[in-house]
Design an enzyme around this catalytic site. Sequence first.
Site, PDB file in Angstrom:
ATOM      1  N   ASP A  46       6.040   0.880 -67.823  1.00 25.93           N
ATOM      2  CA  ASP A  46       7.192   1.522 -68.441  1.00 25.93           C
ATOM      3  C   ASP A  46       7.207   2.970 -67.951  1.00 25.93           C
ATOM      4  O   ASP A  46       6.235   3.700 -68.139  1.00 25.93           O
ATOM      5  CB  ASP A  46       7.044   1.464 -69.969  1.00 25.93           C
ATOM      6  N   ALA A  47       8.309   3.361 -67.313  1.00 23.61           N
ATOM      7  CA  ALA A  47       8.364   4.693 -66.694  1.00 23.61           C
ATOM      8  C   ALA A  47       8.104   5.795 -67.716  1.00 23.61           C
ATOM      9  O   ALA A  47       7.554   6.848 -67.387  1.00 23.61           O
ATOM     10  CB  ALA A  47       9.730   4.897 -66.037  1.00 23.61           C
ATOM     11  N   ASP A  87      14.815  -3.892 -57.308  1.00 24.32           N
ATOM     12  CA  ASP A  87      15.398  -4.756 -56.279  1.00 24.32           C
ATOM     13  C   ASP A  87      15.049  -4.283 -54.868  1.00 24.32           C
ATOM     14  O   ASP A  87      15.288  -4.986 -53.892  1.00 24.32           O
ATOM     15  CB  ASP A  87      16.923  -4.851 -56.443  1.00 24.32           C
ATOM     16  N   GLN A 115      12.580  -9.315 -69.681  1.00 32.77           N
ATOM     17  CA  GLN A 115      14.019  -9.505 -69.543  1.00 32.77           C
ATOM     18  C   GLN A 115      14.308 -10.860 -68.926  1.00 32.77           C
ATOM     19  O   GLN A 115      13.417 -11.534 -68.416  1.00 32.77           O
ATOM     20  CB  GLN A 115      14.602  -8.406 -68.653  1.00 32.77           C
ATOM     21  N   ASP A 146      17.202   4.878 -61.112  1.00 35.57           N
ATOM     22  CA  ASP A 146      18.072   3.701 -61.029  1.00 35.57           C
ATOM     23  C   ASP A 146      17.730   2.729 -62.155  1.00 35.57           C
ATOM     24  O   ASP A 146      17.473   1.551 -61.931  1.00 35.57           O
ATOM     25  CB  ASP A 146      17.880   3.046 -59.636  1.00 35.57           C
ATOM     26  N   HIS A 158      24.133   1.852 -53.249  1.00 35.42           N
ATOM     27  CA  HIS A 158      22.813   2.401 -52.911  1.00 35.42           C
ATOM     28  C   HIS A 158      22.881   3.573 -51.934  1.00 35.42           C
ATOM     29  O   HIS A 158      22.071   4.476 -52.008  1.00 35.42           O
ATOM     30  CB  HIS A 158      21.877   1.290 -52.426  1.00 35.42           C
ATOM     31  N   ASP A 188       8.679   0.294 -61.764  1.00 36.07           N
ATOM     32  CA  ASP A 188       9.570  -0.657 -62.415  1.00 36.07           C
ATOM     33  C   ASP A 188       8.755  -1.455 -63.421  1.00 36.07           C
ATOM     34  O   ASP A 188       7.651  -1.888 -63.132  1.00 36.07           O
ATOM     35  CB  ASP A 188      10.212  -1.580 -61.377  1.00 36.07           C
TER      36      ASP A 188
END
Lengths: 507, 575
Positions: free
Chosen positions: A349-350, A295, A241, A367, A271, A315
Site C-alpha cells: 500500500d503506497a 499495468d 480487488q 496513477d 499515458h 502497486d
Amino acid sequence: MLTRAPLSLLYLNVLVIATCGLVYELLAGTLASYVLGDSVTQFSFVIGVYLSAMGVGAWLSRYIHDHLARVFIEIELALALLGGISAPALFLAFPFVDWFAPLLLGMVFVIGVLVGLELPLLMRILQEHLEFSDLVSRVLTFDYIGALLASLLFPILFVPHLGLVRTSLAFGILNGVVGLWSTYLLRPLLSARGLDRLRLRGGIVLVLLSVALLKADQLTLLAEESVLGGSIIHSTQSPFQRIAITRKGKGFQLFLNGHLQFNSTDEYRYHEALVHPAMLGSKPPEKVLILGGGDGLAVRECLRYPSVQSITLVDLDPAMTGLSERFQPLKELNDAAFSDPRVRVVNDDAFVWIGADDTTYDVAIIDFPDPSNYSIGKLYTTRFYRLLRERLKPDALVTIQCTSPVVAPKSYWCILASMQSSGFHIRPFQATVPSFGIWGFALASPQPLGDVPPLDPSITGLRFLTDEAMRAMFELPGDIRQVATEVNRLDNQILVRYYDEEWHEPQ
Amino acid sequence: MSPNKHVDNLVPSSRIGRVDALSRRELLQAVLGTSSLALTGCNRTALPQAGDYLAQDFALGHRLRDPSATVALPTDWQSVPVVIVGGGIAGLSAGWRLLRQGFRDFLVLDLEREVGGSSRSGNSGRFQFPWGAHYITTPMADNVELIELLQEMQIVERLEQDGSPIVAEQYLCREPEERLFQNGTWIEGLYPALESTEDDQRQLEEFQLSMHQWSQRRDADGKRAFTIPIARCSTAEEFLKLDQLSMAEWTRQQGWTSARLRWYIDYACRDDYGLTIDRTSAWAGIFYFAARLRSDRSESQNVITWPAGNGHIVQYLSQLLKAQLRTGQLVYRISPTKPGRAEAQSAQLQPADDHKTESPVYLTTLDGQTGVVRGIAASRVIFAGPQFVAQRVIDGMAERRALTSNFRYSSWLVANLHLSARPRASGFPICWDNILYDSKSLGYVVSTHQSGIDHGPTVITWYYPFANVEGKLSRDQLLRLEWSEWADLALTDLEQAHPDIRQLVKRIDIMRWGHAMIEPGPNFLWSDARRSAAQPLGAVHFANTDLSGIALMEEAFYHGVRAADEVLANGVRSH
C-alpha cells in the site's frame, strides 16, 4: 446383433460427436485468440494441430482389435471430460503458467487424437450391419451436418449466451451423455463384465461436469460481462480487488472493481499525457517513482528516456503487476516493461510504503485508481502528499491523474487544492482519451513551475504528443474552471464524498 | 484446546457462584442481552487455538487485602525526595510535570510489570493495539498543560492565534470514523437512523441543539458549564443540580421519548462511563456531549488516536521517565513512622493544614519478582492510584473511608482478536469504531485504521462494559468466566455482523479490568466527598481519575499535574 432402431440412433450419436469435436476446436481457437491475441495465427495453429491430431487418431485406430464398443465408449467419456474442462482449465491455468501456448496446443492435440479415433471405431462397429457404401455415406453425412451445426451455432448462440466456459462444460456433458447412452445402445456388443463400472465412470464424469457448470458463475460472470460490455478474457478476484480484462472491438480493456482503467486502443493518449510532462524537467530524470500504474504502461513511457536509471513502481496488488508481466496482450502493450532490469516492483500500500522509504526521486508519476473508496481516498490526502514531498528532490516534477474535470469538477479541483495545501506548486492540464472523455491531470513540483517545456526530440515512438499538443494540454477550455473545494485530509476524506456525488448523480 | 492463560489466579473457585449451571443460551442472554443470538447455530468448539487470559496483577495486589499476609520489615532503607505510587496516566503525568519543572529526583513505582494502567497497549510484533483507553479529544485552548505535552510529543504541530491546537493530520482519527450495524447492515455514524420516524429525527435534532446550547452555557464568572477537565467547570447551582438525577430521568423531563435517541445516549454513557443511561448522572451525560463542543463550532472537537490507543502516550512518558520508573513494585504501606518502631502502631498521617510538612513519609515496598522488601523515606508522596487502594495502603485513611464509601468503579472486559483478513460485511465500509445496535457490547475498534493498513491481517479490539449487571450473574462471576466462555461471547456478538469471523480469528487475548473506572452515578460528581478526597493527607498527595469522577485521560493528566505542582509548591529539594 443390433436392431434397426439403435442403428438410426447411432447416426444421431455421430451427429452429436461431430458437433462436440468441432466445438472443442473452436473453443480452443477462440480462447487462444482472446488471451494471446493475433487470431489468424491462433486459429491457424489450432486447426492445423487439431486436424493432424485427428489423422494420428485415425491411424492409431488400426491398433485396436478387440472390444471395439467398449473402447469407443471409453473414448467418449475421456473426450467428455477433457473437452468439457478444456476452456475452464485453460482460463484457470493462464495466469500461472509460462508455457500457455504449448499447454493449449497440447490439449488440442489430445482432443484431436480422441476425436480422430471415434469415427473409424464407430464405422468398424457398424460395418457388420451395413453395406460399406451405405455406411460411409451415412456416417460422413451426419459428421458434416454436425460440423455445420457447430460452426453456425458457436458464434451465434453459444459464445454470446453461454460464454466460453459454459459452452465447454455443456458440450462435455452432452458428450458424456452420448457415452453413457452408448452403453445401452451397444449393449449387445458389450460383455457384462465391468459394464457397471463403465457406467459408474460415465456417471462420475457427468456429475463432475455438472458441478463445474453450476459453479461456472464464479469463473465467467455473465452478469459482469454484460456490465463491462465485452467478453471477459480474464478475471480474478485478488485479495484487494476484482481484476477483469475484456475484449471488445479491436482492443482489450482492463477493469478494476468494474472501473475501466484503460482501453488498449487509446491508452497511449492517456499515458503519454500522464508521463511526459513530468519527464521534461531541467535535468534529465534518473530516479523515477511510479505510484499505482500496475499495468506497466506508464513504465513503458518512462523507459523511453535513456537517462532513467531506476524506476520504482509501487502497486498494492501482486495479481495486477503479475498479470502485466505475464498476460501476453498486456505484456505486448507495455513492451515487456517489467522485464527491464531498471524496473523494481514493490507490492505494498503506497500509503504505508511511502512512510518507510528513504530514497529521493527526480520524478513521481501518480496513477492511482479514482478515489471511489476510503482506502484509495487516503492516497489523495494532504498527509500523503506531505510524505511524498519528503521523497522528492527540490526540483522534482510530479504528474498525477485526477479524474474527469468535466464530470467531477469538485473532485478534480479538490485534488489540486490538496496538493497545493501540501506545499506543491501546481498546474492543471487535460487531454482527451476517447474511452474516458476529457481527462484531468496536474503537473506539480516543490518549486515554482516554468513554461511548458518542448518535447525531447531524441525521444521516439510518441503517437499523441507533439510540442503543439503538449502546449494545448495546458490551455484549459472554458468549461474547465476552478471551483472552490475543501482540502482532502485523512480526518475528513471529503474527496471520496465529492467523487461519490459527482459520478453517481445522473449525468 | 489449551489457551495459554498466563494470569489466572483469582479467588479460590469455591467462592465462584454456580456459573457453570447456566446454559450457553442463558449466558449469551445474560451477557449480550439478545436471546436471538443464542439460536444461531454456532458452536463452542469453533474458537481459535490460542489466546492469553489477562487481568491486573491480582496475585501481588491481593496481598493488600489479606491481613494475614505478613511481610518482613525492610532492612534496607533509602531516601528519595518524591515517590509517585502508580504508573498509570496520572502517575506518569505527575512525573512528566516534575521533569518539566526541572525536578528529577523522584521515583515512579508501579505494581504491574508494564506501566500504563488502563491505557496500556499490546504488541503482536506486526501490530500495536489498545488494552483499554484508546483516544483523547483535541484539547481546547485553555487546557494549556495538555497542549504542552502534545506539542512535546509532536502531536500538536502549532497553535492558532487563540491558542487552539492544530493537530498533525496523522493523529486525528481518520475518516470514516464510526459505523453502526443495524437491521442487518452497516450505516454511517452512531445514530440508529434506519426506519426512524420524523418524530425520532425531530427529537434527535432537539437533543443536538440542546447539547450545543449547554456547550455555550457559562456562569456569572464566565466559567463554562461543561469543559475538560471538570475542575474548570462552573460550580453554579443551576448546572450542578443536574447531578441529582439520572440521564434517563433528565431525558424524560425534556419530553424525549424516542427509543432511538435513548439508545444513542445510552451508548454514549456505556462508552465513556461503563454505565447505562439510567445509572449515569445527567450532569455526566450532558458533559459527554457538551464538553467536547467548542462554542463557536457545530462539530465536536476532533478525536486523536493511535494504533496503540492511549498506550502511545504511555510509551512516550515511560521512555521519558526511564530513569525514574520501577515496575513490579507493590507499595503495601505508607506510614508517618518508620515501620518496626514501637510508635508505628499508633501514628497516623494527619490532614495537612499547611503544605509545608517537614516530617518524612515511610514507604514499604515488595518486589514482586524477587520478594525483596525495601524501605523508602520520602519527603513527599504522590499516590496515583484509586481511593480503595489508598485505604489499604496509607496509615490514617480510616477517617476518609466514610468519605470515599460512595466511590464506585465499573468493570470491563476487553478482547483483542487477531484476524487473518478483514471480515466481510454489507453496507458502509469498515471504520475506526464499529458498533452493534443489538448488543450490550460496545463493538470494536480497528487497530490498523489509523496507520492506513486497509488490507490483510489486523487486530480488532472488542469492548464490553459491565454496565448493568443484574439477574443471574454478578460482576465478580462475570470476571471469573473461563477464557473459552468470553471468547465465545465475543465471537457470538461479532457474528451478528460478520458471519465469517470464526474462520478469520487466529487468536483472542482477553483482559479483565476489575473495578477499573470510576462511575459518575447521580449525586457523586458534585458531592463534597469527591472534592475532599483530593486534599493531601500529610505529605501524601493524591492523583487519580476517581478524584474527577470521570475516567478520562485528560482528567488523569490534570490530577497528575496538579499533584506535582502541589509537591513542588512545598519546595522539595533534591538530596
